[in-house]
Design a protein around this motif. Structure first.
Motif, PDB file in Angstrom:
ATOM      1  N   ILE A 161      -2.842   7.870 -11.781  1.00 15.09           N
ATOM      2  CA  ILE A 161      -2.835   7.912 -13.251  1.00 15.09           C
ATOM      3  C   ILE A 161      -3.302   9.277 -13.746  1.00 15.09           C
ATOM      4  N   ALA A 162      -4.334   9.832 -13.104  1.00 13.24           N
ATOM      5  CA  ALA A 162      -4.819  11.158 -13.500  1.00 13.24           C
ATOM      6  C   ALA A 162      -3.750  12.221 -13.262  1.00 13.24           C
ATOM      7  N   MET A 163      -3.040  12.114 -12.140  1.00 14.17           N
ATOM      8  CA  MET A 163      -1.987  13.090 -11.848  1.00 14.17           C
ATOM      9  C   MET A 163      -0.848  12.996 -12.851  1.00 14.17           C
ATOM     10  N   LEU A 164      -0.490  11.769 -13.202  1.00 18.55           N
ATOM     11  CA  LEU A 164       0.555  11.590 -14.218  1.00 18.55           C
ATOM     12  C   LEU A 164       0.101  12.151 -15.561  1.00 18.55           C
ATOM     13  N   GLY A 165      -1.157  11.921 -15.884  1.00 19.07           N
ATOM     14  CA  GLY A 165      -1.679  12.456 -17.141  1.00 19.07           C
ATOM     15  C   GLY A 165      -1.642  13.969 -17.183  1.00 19.07           C
ATOM     16  N   ILE A 166      -1.960  14.589 -16.037  1.00 17.58           N
ATOM     17  CA  ILE A 166      -1.925  16.057 -15.979  1.00 17.58           C
ATOM     18  C   ILE A 166      -0.498  16.566 -16.121  1.00 17.58           C
ATOM     19  N   MET A 167       0.456  15.891 -15.442  1.00 19.58           N
ATOM     20  CA  MET A 167       1.850  16.327 -15.489  1.00 19.58           C
ATOM     21  C   MET A 167       2.431  16.204 -16.900  1.00 19.58           C
ATOM     22  N   VAL A 168       2.343  14.997 -17.452  1.00 23.68           N
ATOM     23  CA  VAL A 168       2.950  14.747 -18.765  1.00 23.68           C
ATOM     24  C   VAL A 168       2.111  15.380 -19.875  1.00 23.68           C
TER      25      VAL A 168
ATOM     26  N   ALA B 100       0.818  -1.212   0.000  1.00 22.86           N
ATOM     27  CA  ALA B 100       0.000   0.000   0.000  1.00 22.86           C
ATOM     28  C   ALA B 100       0.852   1.262   0.000  1.00 22.86           C
ATOM     29  N   LEU B 101       2.044   1.208   0.598  1.00 27.15           N
ATOM     30  CA  LEU B 101       2.888   2.390   0.690  1.00 27.15           C
ATOM     31  C   LEU B 101       3.791   2.563  -0.523  1.00 27.15           C
ATOM     32  N   TRP B 102       4.317   1.442  -1.041  1.00 30.86           N
ATOM     33  CA  TRP B 102       5.315   1.542  -2.104  1.00 30.86           C
ATOM     34  C   TRP B 102       4.707   1.765  -3.483  1.00 30.86           C
ATOM     35  N   TYR B 103       3.541   1.232  -3.725  1.00 31.85           N
ATOM     36  CA  TYR B 103       2.960   1.335  -5.065  1.00 31.85           C
ATOM     37  C   TYR B 103       2.764   2.788  -5.499  1.00 31.85           C
ATOM     38  N   PRO B 104       2.041   3.611  -4.739  1.00 34.93           N
ATOM     39  CA  PRO B 104       1.878   5.008  -5.199  1.00 34.93           C
ATOM     40  C   PRO B 104       3.200   5.769  -5.217  1.00 34.93           C
ATOM     41  N   ALA B 105       4.102   5.458  -4.279  1.00 34.21           N
ATOM     42  CA  ALA B 105       5.389   6.161  -4.250  1.00 34.21           C
ATOM     43  C   ALA B 105       6.193   5.876  -5.512  1.00 34.21           C
ATOM     44  N   MET B 106       6.241   4.621  -5.944  1.00 33.55           N
ATOM     45  CA  MET B 106       7.010   4.269  -7.132  1.00 33.55           C
ATOM     46  C   MET B 106       6.382   4.840  -8.398  1.00 33.55           C
ATOM     47  N   VAL B 107       5.046   4.844  -8.470  1.00 33.14           N
ATOM     48  CA  VAL B 107       4.386   5.403  -9.648  1.00 33.14           C
ATOM     49  C   VAL B 107       4.635   6.903  -9.738  1.00 33.14           C
ATOM     50  N   MET B 108       4.560   7.605  -8.607  1.00 32.48           N
ATOM     51  CA  MET B 108       4.819   9.037  -8.604  1.00 32.48           C
ATOM     52  C   MET B 108       6.272   9.336  -8.950  1.00 32.48           C
ATOM     53  N   LEU B 109       7.183   8.518  -8.452  1.00 32.89           N
ATOM     54  CA  LEU B 109       8.598   8.715  -8.778  1.00 32.89           C
ATOM     55  C   LEU B 109       8.840   8.544 -10.270  1.00 32.89           C
ATOM     56  N   THR B 110       8.178   7.557 -10.860  1.00 38.36           N
ATOM     57  CA  THR B 110       8.295   7.358 -12.304  1.00 38.36           C
ATOM     58  C   THR B 110       7.744   8.552 -13.068  1.00 38.36           C
ATOM     59  N   GLY B 111       6.592   9.076 -12.636  1.00 40.36           N
ATOM     60  CA  GLY B 111       6.008  10.235 -13.299  1.00 40.36           C
ATOM     61  C   GLY B 111       6.884  11.471 -13.199  1.00 40.36           C
ATOM     62  N   ILE B 112       7.450  11.706 -12.036  1.00 40.48           N
ATOM     63  CA  ILE B 112       8.343  12.859 -11.865  1.00 40.48           C
ATOM     64  C   ILE B 112       9.583  12.711 -12.732  1.00 40.48           C
ATOM     65  N   SER B 113      10.105  11.498 -12.835  1.00 41.54           N
ATOM     66  CA  SER B 113      11.292  11.262 -13.669  1.00 41.54           C
ATOM     67  C   SER B 113      10.987  11.532 -15.142  1.00 41.54           C
ATOM     68  N   VAL B 114       9.821  11.077 -15.612  1.00 42.24           N
ATOM     69  CA  VAL B 114       9.436  11.319 -17.015  1.00 42.24           C
ATOM     70  C   VAL B 114       9.254  12.809 -17.267  1.00 42.24           C
TER      71      VAL B 114
END
Length: 406
Positions: free
Chosen positions: A381-388, A171-185
């Motif tokens: 996913i929505a946050m990543l979509g907004i960022m990218v 529960a803790l690592w999944y959103p953290a890793m997805v957000m880290l991937t989005g920030i890196s992209v």
């Protein structure tokens, strides 16, 4: 003694050797040892004359995991229940182990028991692998003649605790890793892609849209200050990690703050209650004194703020208060858990009540993890979509406006 053994254990290396046995046959193999002299000593005990031994570089000696200890406890319980003596059982388990570090650990246990130590005393020499709860239960099993049942109880306890821990980590690592991937992209787009559009926009000679100007300014800022951002992103977690290990007060406040986080705080609190009750139920049911059980339960919570509360519970129980009153005074435990503890103390079924509390809150953690996953997946996913997507739109917006003007 324990510190010396732990240091020796951490220096273990894999040695590849060749020698001659008592029949004159050339034999070879691998063994785990801290030095060449230890290799020679071990092989001499097996009546092997060593010719050559060299340490294998770049290869791991293996690592004893929590799962390995759980399997070891269950295998020992099975063999003891079948009537196999402890020494013979440890030898049989060691022969079937492929992990050199685990094999070394089992052989060291066997060596200590053969020299007259009890199984609990042998395990106590390896505190990194056998926690106080494990040692207490094994000692109680040896004294009562129910070692096989105690080992089975330990294995079941460790399996449920590890399952709960893995659910919380998910529960803790999944959103953290997805957000880290989005920030890196997004950072990659700002550093590599946006500057190419900037050179193209300079030839337009017209005012750029506000969104595009914002993206260009953000790109300039990232390119100018990315070393500082990278340094902050890597050093800040390291500093927090070091601070909470060096300052118990900071760790208590940090983890206490985590318990008050929206969405995550309730899940973390339920997990702490479940681990506490599961450990205390196991110790009380095995006949371990309540004060010793509370000592083990404090370390099992996995949260310094909760650990401090359990230590206060232990102090109050030592002064003569009931477990219910001591737990209630900390304001860390939910009402349902307190009521069931009170009923268990009055009826003499404290271990059963604690087990039911643990099962309830383990199920609660599972439900919370499922809900969090269901809520966070679309949000992330929505946050990543907004960022990218926002960066892509910002770059193509001037081109669209230019095409419309033409």
């Amino acid at each position: 003694m324990n510190t010396t053994r732990s240091e020796s254990e951490s220096r273990q290396r894999r040695w590849q050797w060749q020698g001659v046995d008592e029949n004159g046959q050339v034999v070879q193999g691998e063994t785990l040892a801290a030095s060449r002299d230890e290799v020679v000593e071990k092989l001499t005990q097996q009546r092997i004359l060593i010719r050559r031994a060299r340490a294998k570089r770049g290869l791991s000696t293996g690592k004893v995991k929590h799962r390995d200890i759980t399997v070891l406890a269950r295998q020992m319980a099975t063999l003891l229940r079948a009537g196999v003596p402890v020494l013979q059982g440890l030898q049989a388990i060691a022969e079937g182990v492929t992990n050199p570090a685990l094999r070394w650990l089992i052989n060291d246990l066997r060596r200590a028991v053969s020299e007259g130590a009890s199984v609990a005393e042998a395990m106590a020499r390896h505190p990194r692998h056998f926690a106080g709860l494990f040692v207490h239960l094994v000692a109680a099993g040896e004294q009562s003649g129910t070692l096989d049942r105690m080992l089975e109880r330990v294995a079941l306890h460790k399996e449920k605790s590890e399952r709960l821990r893995s659910r919380v980590r998910k529960a803790l690592w999944y959103p953290a890793m997805v957000m880290l991937t989005g920030i890196s992209v997004a950072a990659l787009l700002l550093v590599k892609v946006v500057p190419r559009f900037e050179s193209m926009f300079s030839d337009f000679g017209a005012e750029l849209p506000a969104l595009t100007r914002l993206a260009l300014e953000l790109s300039d800022m990232v390119r100018d200050h990315w070393p500082w951002g990278l340094l902050l992103g890597t050093s800040l977690p390291a500093l927090i990690y070091m601070a909470q290990h060096r300052s118990p007060r900071f760790a208590t406040r940090l983890h206490g703050l985590a318990l008050r986080l929206p969405l995550f705080g309730g899940m973390l609190g339920a997990a702490c209650v479940a681990r506490y009750c599961r450990t205390l139920s196991t110790t009380v049911g095995a006949g371990v004194p309540l004060l010793e059980g509370l000592k083990s339960a404090a370390g099992a919570t996995g949260n310094p703020a909760f650990q401090q509360a359990v230590e206060q519970v232990r102090h109050d129980v030592l002064e003569g208060h009931s477990l219910y009153r001591a737990m209630h005074a900390t304001h860390r435990f939910p009402g349902m858990a307190l009521q069931m503890v009170a009923i268990g103390e009055e009826s003499g079924t404290l271990d059963q009540m604690l087990e039911r509390i643990a099962e309830h809150y383990e199920s609660d953690v599972d439900d919370r993890v499922d809900i969090l996953t269901a809520l966070l997946e679309p949000a992330v996913i929505a946050m990543l979509g907004i960022m990218v997507g926002g960066l892509v739109i910002a770059m193509y917006l001037p081109i669209f406006e230019l095409g419309g003007a033409l």
